[in-house]
Design an enzyme around this catalytic site. Sequence first.
Site, PDB file in Angstrom:
ATOM      1  N   ASN A  68       0.855  -1.188   0.000  1.00 31.70           N
ATOM      2  CA  ASN A  68       0.000   0.000   0.000  1.00 31.70           C
ATOM      3  C   ASN A  68       0.888   1.235   0.000  1.00 31.70           C
ATOM      4  O   ASN A  68       1.055   1.903   1.011  1.00 31.70           O
ATOM      5  CB  ASN A  68      -0.908  -0.017   1.234  1.00 31.70           C
ATOM      6  N   TYR A 114       0.926   9.648 -11.756  1.00 34.94           N
ATOM      7  CA  TYR A 114       0.312   8.732 -10.791  1.00 34.94           C
ATOM      8  C   TYR A 114      -0.518   7.684 -11.535  1.00 34.94           C
ATOM      9  O   TYR A 114      -0.403   6.483 -11.266  1.00 34.94           O
ATOM     10  CB  TYR A 114      -0.556   9.500  -9.797  1.00 34.94           C
ATOM     11  N   LYS A 122       0.298   3.660 -11.600  1.00 35.34           N
ATOM     12  CA  LYS A 122      -0.662   2.687 -11.072  1.00 35.34           C
ATOM     13  C   LYS A 122      -1.132   1.731 -12.171  1.00 35.34           C
ATOM     14  O   LYS A 122      -1.403   0.563 -11.905  1.00 35.34           O
ATOM     15  CB  LYS A 122      -1.841   3.393 -10.397  1.00 35.34           C
TER      16      LYS A 122
END
Length: 143
Positions: free
Chosen positions: A45, A110, A114
Amino acid sequence: MQDMADLEADKIVTLELDVSSDKSVASAMESIISKCGRIDILVNNVGIGSTGPLAELSLDAIKKAYEINTLGQLRMVQQVVPYMASQHGGSIVNIGSVVGKVPTLWAGSYCASKAAVHAMSNTLRVELRPFGINVVLVVPGAI
């Protein structure tokens, strides 16, 4: 650091870890194995953002997003897999993001990092299945 102290007050063991450092990740893994003798689950995470139009963001900012969001997760995976494979089991949970599938404006690095986590997780799921290692991808929305 107060949050970490609160965890320790609840008898949760904490340790320092920098996912961008091979040495830090290896040290953390050695600490876990020496204390517990095994590792059964990894929850990856980790994530940082870098706001701005992708065509104008500095390559350094984009590299940092990939280093933390994608390579940081892979660095953790590469450290736990030998232990999990020798145990013939374990679970790796990678936290992706809905923006890895549906990118948003001003968050291109980002989103792209991801999306790479999604592809990496799908590949690892197939590669690690013969070793009894489950790979799960969690794709949350806005949090």
